[in-house]
Motif scaffolding. Structure first.
Motif, short mmCIF file in Angstrom:
data_model
loop_
_atom_site.label_atom_id
_atom_site.label_comp_id
_atom_site.label_asym_id
_atom_site.label_seq_id
_atom_site.Cartn_x
_atom_site.Cartn_y
_atom_site.Cartn_z
N GLU A 568 0.82 -1.21 0.00
CA GLU A 568 0.00 0.00 0.00
C GLU A 568 0.86 1.26 0.00
N VAL A 569 1.94 1.25 0.78
CA VAL A 569 2.82 2.43 0.82
C VAL A 569 3.50 2.63 -0.53
N LYS A 570 3.99 1.52 -1.12
CA LYS A 570 4.66 1.64 -2.43
C LYS A 570 3.70 2.17 -3.49
N MET A 571 2.38 1.86 -3.35
CA MET A 571 1.41 2.36 -4.31
C MET A 571 0.91 3.75 -3.94
N GLY A 572 1.35 4.26 -2.78
CA GLY A 572 0.95 5.60 -2.36
C GLY A 572 -0.42 5.66 -1.73
N ASN A 573 -0.98 4.49 -1.31
CA ASN A 573 -2.32 4.44 -0.71
C ASN A 573 -2.22 4.67 0.79
N TYR A 574 -2.16 5.95 1.19
CA TYR A 574 -1.97 6.29 2.61
C TYR A 574 -3.14 5.80 3.47
N HIS A 575 -4.37 5.99 2.99
CA HIS A 575 -5.54 5.64 3.81
C HIS A 575 -5.58 4.14 4.09
N ASN A 576 -5.28 3.31 3.09
CA ASN A 576 -5.27 1.86 3.31
C ASN A 576 -4.16 1.46 4.27
N ALA A 577 -2.97 2.05 4.11
CA ALA A 577 -1.84 1.72 4.98
C ALA A 577 -2.13 2.12 6.42
N SER A 578 -2.69 3.35 6.62
CA SER A 578 -2.99 3.80 7.99
C SER A 578 -4.09 2.97 8.61
N LEU A 648 4.65 6.93 13.36
CA LEU A 648 4.64 5.94 12.29
C LEU A 648 3.66 6.34 11.19
N THR A 649 2.46 6.77 11.59
CA THR A 649 1.44 7.17 10.62
C THR A 649 1.89 8.41 9.83
N GLU A 650 2.51 9.36 10.52
CA GLU A 650 2.99 10.56 9.85
C GLU A 650 4.09 10.24 8.84
N MET A 651 4.97 9.30 9.20
CA MET A 651 6.05 8.90 8.30
C MET A 651 5.48 8.23 7.05
N ILE A 652 4.47 7.35 7.23
CA ILE A 652 3.81 6.69 6.10
C ILE A 652 3.13 7.73 5.20
N LYS A 653 2.51 8.73 5.83
CA LYS A 653 1.83 9.79 5.08
C LYS A 653 2.82 10.55 4.20
N ASP A 654 3.98 10.93 4.77
CA ASP A 654 5.01 11.65 3.99
C ASP A 654 5.52 10.79 2.84
N THR A 655 5.73 9.49 3.11
CA THR A 655 6.25 8.60 2.07
C THR A 655 5.24 8.45 0.92
#
Length: 773
Positions: A568-578, A648-655
């Motif tokens: 999900e992170v590699k695809m840029g899907n922040y909402h799914n990852a969070s 962790l969530t903020e880092m995923i959001k930036d990525t």
């Protein structure tokens, strides 16, 4: 009497003491030297192991590089052998047919791409047996013509070369050498694979790969330059595939003499002992060999050995001298003490107890112990500190076996009203008003509040242990049940009082009630375990230990969720990852009761997932990689679960934001590239989706979907739009026939051109010319 005479006199009269001291000093010195020698032997063994490990690592590195290159060669060979173009040509005996010529041109074009992307290959070509033709990335010709055109130094003798390329091979690496025009000997490695791949006795041609040795030889030279190592690659025919050209292979290093089961052995080569390391390739039958003269690293060990022995002897000699000197020097104060005892008449010189100085001093000290009352007064002033230490040892179960335990209870005025016990631990988690004052003062103040409130109902004995305030609760005998509920109510009052007076939050853990003093340590362990768990959440809380609680001995973090987060992170899907992160923390910290150790393990597992993501996304960008790794390190240093989750969530959001920005930029560039390619090649009647996809090295279906998404029209619509715009101008400004205009615009059929023109303009090209010309 002279000073030295006194020493000699005393040493003769009481030689047992002096001799004991000298012997003690010598034992200490010898013990140190023995330990030093032991350390030397252990260090030598470690050095040997480390040298072997380093050399084996060098060889593994060389094997990895070489095997990877050979694997790339095999993969490229298989790719060519399975290509549709090769399948089309290999059965044809004539190469003059138009479709065969077109296929060859396409193959040459593909070969150029292969050469550009495969640095491990110096050159390659394909020999077709039926048509007696050779195709490489530049040309196609018969073998004799090809040989004359190229005049390569790789070929050497023509007959030898032709014999090799016309033989049948089921994927074989062949060391190939010949004499160049200038007289130098050139060695190379050739990989040959006959096709089709499933050939039995009849094959239709060979794919020949000439391997670039520069990368491998640079590794070998780097390994050999630090010492006089000999590093080379040996095939099953005892030919050195990679290595020094002038190295003569000894008999003991023959392929058949090297045992694969033993990666390290010692051998005598040319009268010198060598350490030989060997590894077998995973790709073929090659063996990677490193021969290192043992003398090259034994010189340092021998020097250390000689130095250690010399230092040992010197230290022993000097130690003996100093032992005698210091023993005599230290004996002087002892002799003065003896004389002082005699002078003050504590014991007479003729006393029966005077057998040596130590007995005299011992009995003298015995009389001095009569001043115990003065020492007791001093201890009384330190009673609070000693009581604190006594209680801590009691909590940890270190006093119950003491013979003076009951006496100590009386000494500290600890009177137990029953056999029931519970332990409450108070831990400070904020100290806003006391941040500039002593933390110890704050602990003592809270300790006093705890004692005052608890003693209103139960007996409480409180101690301070590091960051915790620990209370031993002893209820009256009328309490026969668990008092944790009453303690919970009391702890609420304590929490309120501390918050009101000191603006400080507390984490409070209450143990179960036990009916035996031996179980105080059990109650203490329960409370400690609880306070460690709830401290993770970073908020004021009171928790009772529940024996019936179902505890989890594992945390929830399955592998599929790890992979989902990464994807999900590699695809840029922040909402799914969070959402997945929320699920993990919800199940572990809200629905399960996990220990602190399991919580730490979970956090490190989640951090490991983030490290994988950072490595995959930012691995080639040192600055971004370092910044994100620093964020992960900062996150791991936080002691609060919820703050860790927020970071962790903020880092995923930036990525995800960074990935989406890059994805948008890439889509725009690709869309413009496709349009430019169409604008440049619209006059080619064979222009279609497959041709465009092939040019960009992509799948046709993907290109079609991508273009439609970006432009709200199909590729064919856009091609027709470009062609029609071009034809409008010719119709207006030239007298060319409609058929020629259709051809110049990229239409192979005038009928198709007229149909599409009429569909877009509502009239035929002729009618359009009449109107606008």
């Amino acid at each position: 009497m002279h000073y030295m005479d006194k020493i000699i006199f005393c040493s003769k009269k009481h030689s047992k003491v002096l001799f004991s001291w000298i012997l003690s000093y010598l034992i200490v010195i010898i013990s140190i030297l023995v330990v030093s020698s032991l350390i030397y032997f252990i260090s030598s063994s470690i050095i040997h192991r480390n040298i072997n490990r380093v050399n084996q690592g060098y060889l593994e590195q060389m094997k990895l590089i070489t095997d990877n290159q050979m694997k790339q060669v095999k993969q490229l060979t298989s790719r060519i052998a399975l290509s549709s173009d090769l399948t089309t040509i290999m059965y044809e005996k004539s190469s003059k047919r138009l479709n065969i010529i077109y296929t060859k041109i396409q193959m040459i074009k593909d070969f150029k791409g292969y050469m550009a992307t495969n640095a491990c290959i110096e050159h390659f070509y394909v020999y077709f047996r039926n048509s007696n033709q050779i195709i490489d990335w530049e040309t196609t010709a018969a073998p004799d013509i090809y040989y004359g055109i190229k005049e390569w130094e790789y070929f050497g003798d023509f007959d030898k070369w032709k014999k090799i390329i016309t033989g049948g091979y089921n994927g074989r690496f062949i060391p190939y050498s010949h004499i160049k025009k200038d007289g130098a000997v050139l060695k190379s490695v050739v990989y040959i694979q006959s096709f089709p791949l499933a050939w039995n006795n009849e094959f239709l041609g060979n794919i020949v790969m000439i391997i670039n040795k520069d990368n491998i030889m640079s590794v070998i030279e780097k390994m050999e330059q630090s010492s006089n190592r000999h590093v080379f690659v040996l095939d099953s025919n005892n030919d050195i595939v990679f290595g020094k050209k002038d190295f003569v292979l000894p008999h003991v290093l023959k392929y058949e003499n090297l045992n694969d089961a033993d990666p390290f052995s010692k051998m005598e080569i040319n009268g010198e002992e060598y350490a030989v390391y060997k590894i077998k390739s995973n790709i073929n039958s090659w063996k990677y060999i490193m021969a290192v003269p043992i003398s090259s690293y034994m010189e340092q060990l021998n020097y250390v050995k000689k130095f250690t022995i010399t230092v040992f002897l010197i230290c022993l000699a000097v130690g003996i001298c100093f032992a005698i000197l210091f023993a005599r020097k230290n004996y002087v104060p002892l002799n003065e003490i003896v004389n002082l005892i005699k002078k003050n008449g504590i014991f007479s010189a003729s006393s029966d107890v005077f057998k040596n100085e130590y007995i005299l001093v011992k009995n003298s000290i015995g009389k001095i112990i009569s001043e115990k009352s003065n020492i007791a007064k001093k201890l009384e002033n330190q009673k609070e500190i000693i009581l604190n230490s006594f209680l801590i040892r009691l909590f940890k179960g270190r006093l119950l076996s003491s013979l003076k335990f009951e006496e100590n209870l009386k000494y500290y005025n600890i009177s137990l009203e029953s056999n029931g016990f519970a332990v409450v631990i108070f831990q400070i988690i904020s100290q806003n008003r006391f941040q500039n004052d002593s933390f110890t003062v704050l602990q003592i103040s809270i300790k006093n509040i705890v004692n005052d409130i608890i003693n209103c109902k139960f007996k409480a004995y409180t101690a301070i242990e590091d960051e915790n305030i620990v209370s031993l609760i002893n209820p009256q005998s009328r309490y026969k049940k668990d008092i944790s509920s009453e303690l919970f109510s009391i702890c609420l009052d304590i929490q309120a009082a501390v918050s009101e007076h000191y603006n400080t939050d507390l984490v409070i853990a209450i143990s179960s009630t036990y009916q035996n003093m031996c179980e105080i340590s059990v109650a203490y362990s329960e409370a400690v375990s609880k306070v460690e768990e709830i401290a993770l959440y970073g908020k004021s809380q009171i928790v009772k230990h529940d024996k019936t609680a179902i505890r989890s001995y594992n945390f929830y973090y399955p592998f599929n969720l790890q992979q989902q987060i990464i994807n999900e992170v590699k695809m840029g899907n922040y909402h799914n990852a969070s959402r997945i992160i929320d699920e993990i923390f919800e199940k572990n910290f809200n629905k399960m009761e996990i220990t602190k150790k399991l919580a730490v393990c979970l956090i490190f597992n989640v951090a490991g997932t983030m490290i994988k993501i950072v490595n995959d996304i930012y691995g080639e960008n040192e600055k971004d990689f370092t910044d994100n790794m620093n964020k992960i390190n900062s996150m791991l240093s936080i002691g609060n679960i919820y703050k860790i989750k927020d970071n962790l969530t903020e880092m995923i959001k930036d990525t995800c934001r960074s990935i989406n920005e890059k994805k948008t930029k890439h889509n725009t560039q690709l869309n413009n590239s496709i349009k430019n390619y169409i604008n440049e090649n619209f006059s080619d009647s064979s222009l279609n989706i497959s041709m465009i996809a092939s040019h960009f090295g992509m799948n046709g279906s993907y290109v079609a979907r991508f273009f439609r998404t970006q432009n709200n029209c199909t590729i064919n619509d856009y091609i027709n739009e470009v062609r029609l715009k071009y034809s409008y101008n010719i119709l207006k400004n030239s007298d060319l026939s409609i058929k020629k205009i259709a051809g110049k615009s990229g239409y192979s059929s005038i009928v198709t051109y007229i149909r599409i023109f009429k569909k877009n303009q509502g009239m035929t090209p002729g009618e359009y010319r009449k109107i606008y010309s």
